[in-house]
Enzyme design. Sequence first.
Site, PDB file in Angstrom:
ATOM      1  N   TYR A  27       0.817  -1.218   0.000  1.00  0.00           N
ATOM      2  CA  TYR A  27       0.000   0.000   0.000  1.00  0.00           C
ATOM      3  C   TYR A  27       0.853   1.270   0.000  1.00  0.00           C
ATOM      4  O   TYR A  27       0.493   2.264   0.635  1.00  0.00           O
ATOM      5  CB  TYR A  27      -0.964   0.004   1.199  1.00  0.00           C
ATOM      6  CG  TYR A  27      -1.828  -1.213   1.271  1.00  0.00           C
ATOM      7  CD1 TYR A  27      -2.778  -1.478   0.289  1.00  0.00           C
ATOM      8  CD2 TYR A  27      -1.685  -2.134   2.305  1.00  0.00           C
ATOM      9  CE1 TYR A  27      -3.568  -2.617   0.337  1.00  0.00           C
ATOM     10  CE2 TYR A  27      -2.472  -3.278   2.361  1.00  0.00           C
ATOM     11  CZ  TYR A  27      -3.413  -3.506   1.366  1.00  0.00           C
ATOM     12  OH  TYR A  27      -4.184  -4.629   1.420  1.00  0.00           O
ATOM     13  N   TYR A 155     -14.138  -6.030   3.790  1.00  0.00           N
ATOM     14  CA  TYR A 155     -12.812  -6.209   3.177  1.00  0.00           C
ATOM     15  C   TYR A 155     -12.518  -7.698   3.153  1.00  0.00           C
ATOM     16  O   TYR A 155     -12.623  -8.376   4.181  1.00  0.00           O
ATOM     17  CB  TYR A 155     -11.723  -5.482   3.974  1.00  0.00           C
ATOM     18  CG  TYR A 155     -10.341  -5.736   3.418  1.00  0.00           C
ATOM     19  CD1 TYR A 155      -9.852  -4.964   2.366  1.00  0.00           C
ATOM     20  CD2 TYR A 155      -9.548  -6.760   3.908  1.00  0.00           C
ATOM     21  CE1 TYR A 155      -8.595  -5.218   1.834  1.00  0.00           C
ATOM     22  CE2 TYR A 155      -8.300  -7.020   3.378  1.00  0.00           C
ATOM     23  CZ  TYR A 155      -7.835  -6.251   2.346  1.00  0.00           C
ATOM     24  OH  TYR A 155      -6.600  -6.504   1.815  1.00  0.00           O
ATOM     25  N   ASP A 252     -16.492 -15.087   5.911  1.00  0.00           N
ATOM     26  CA  ASP A 252     -15.059 -14.820   5.878  1.00  0.00           C
ATOM     27  C   ASP A 252     -14.581 -14.642   7.313  1.00  0.00           C
ATOM     28  O   ASP A 252     -14.741 -13.579   7.905  1.00  0.00           O
ATOM     29  CB  ASP A 252     -14.798 -13.568   5.035  1.00  0.00           C
ATOM     30  CG  ASP A 252     -13.342 -13.116   5.053  1.00  0.00           C
ATOM     31  OD1 ASP A 252     -12.537 -13.710   5.795  1.00  0.00           O
ATOM     32  OD2 ASP A 252     -13.019 -12.147   4.335  1.00  0.00           O
ATOM     33  N   LYS A 281      -4.856 -16.471   8.432  1.00  0.00           N
ATOM     34  CA  LYS A 281      -4.133 -15.675   9.425  1.00  0.00           C
ATOM     35  C   LYS A 281      -3.681 -16.500  10.618  1.00  0.00           C
ATOM     36  O   LYS A 281      -2.623 -17.109  10.588  1.00  0.00           O
ATOM     37  CB  LYS A 281      -4.977 -14.468   9.839  1.00  0.00           C
ATOM     38  CG  LYS A 281      -5.087 -13.398   8.749  1.00  0.00           C
ATOM     39  CD  LYS A 281      -5.654 -12.116   9.273  1.00  0.00           C
ATOM     40  CE  LYS A 281      -5.796 -11.052   8.192  1.00  0.00           C
ATOM     41  NZ  LYS A 281      -4.543 -10.555   7.653  1.00  0.00           N
TER      42      LYS A 281
END
Length: 431
Positions: A27, A155, A252, A281
């Site tokens: 980013y 997201y 998710d 994760k």
Amino acid sequence: MTSPETASLPPAPTLRDRDRAHVWHPYGPMPGRTDPLVVRSARGVRLTLDDGRELVDGMSSWWAAVHGYRHPALDAAVTRATGAMSHVMFGGLTHDPAVTLAERLVALTPEPLEHVFLADSGSVSIEVALKMCLQYQRARDRPGRTRMMTWRGGYHGDTFGAMSVCDPEGGMHAAWSGFLPQQVFADRPPSSYDASYDEHLRAVADAHADEVAGIVVEPVVQGAGGMRFHDPRHLRALRAIADAHDLVLVFDEIATGFGRTGTLFAAEQAGVAPDVLCVGKALTGGYLTMAAALCTPAVATAISGGEAGGLMHGPTFMANPLAATVAGASIDELLRRDWAGEVAALGAGLREGLAPARDVPGVVDVRVLGGIGVVQLDHPVDVPAAQAAAEAHGVWLRPFRDLVYAMPPYVTPADDVLRIGAAMVAAARAA
């Protein structure tokens, strides 16, 4: 003694110089606007920098290192795995670490999730889930169902399918508007239960039922889209909507899975199960990249009987034995400890430490759920100033947008949790 020749040579480039010359960070531009901190090592909940300073990690390395660093059981698992095999392709082959991990995931997750597709990363597991939705509808002779329904504020990752179901306006992927598939978006879920919002969800689904293949949302916590929390009861409305229209419901839980919200999986708070569940994760405790998409027999049977004859996806490093082994060890370690008590203690410490933030000018909200603490401002964060303030308190934070937040490792000691809270308050003041 330095010779005249060596004295005239320019100094050797530092690691930061080499990084700036060649390494593109997430980013950001190339080269970066600011120099990153150089980490020399990590142990427990601390990062040791090249100048000898130690910072308490308030981020769990983007929410993955829930056990901290250099954990003996996870270190031993990686060492053990390298003694057997580093990698073998998963097409036509299998191995014990992958099968054992799949069995563990099925045992941990709600029924009727029974089948496991092991992927490389969280974003890839979302891509797999979207393919499952599309292939399911094609197998059911509904080729016109090619869109996904979701709600704003979400997201789901940086690959193209995943980006298409992220918030199209307020998210990080607005630059790709016009190129991404046009999905169906409901309004953001409210923070407290609102029956009229369930009616809104039903109206959106009813209006697009013939073109929607599935529904994908982050349950209870919207992560990188804004660290928003919502009432679990709205997940029940989504389950009923999916059942009414034969849509594939995808949760998710890449960020929320394995205890972060106070339950092992966030959807448990609603008492409903999805048709597809994505995890990642914390799956490997932050040691290696791995994710998974679990699905029900109904989804798997339909896809397998469809025209393609199977799920059309196959990553090179799918079911990597090293990652699968350490994932199993991470799950064992989580269940061996009182993870729920650890997460509850994190939440209590964050509430105490963040209480002063409510009086900081510009702060509009302070919220804590499970092991997540958030300070929201009324303006974008001055990230370098906020990070410098946190570092002065001996803490590593990574603010973004209008948020200063923390998701520390579950094993963070109480005094370090209070230090994280104080650093967040200082960061909010500096921001």
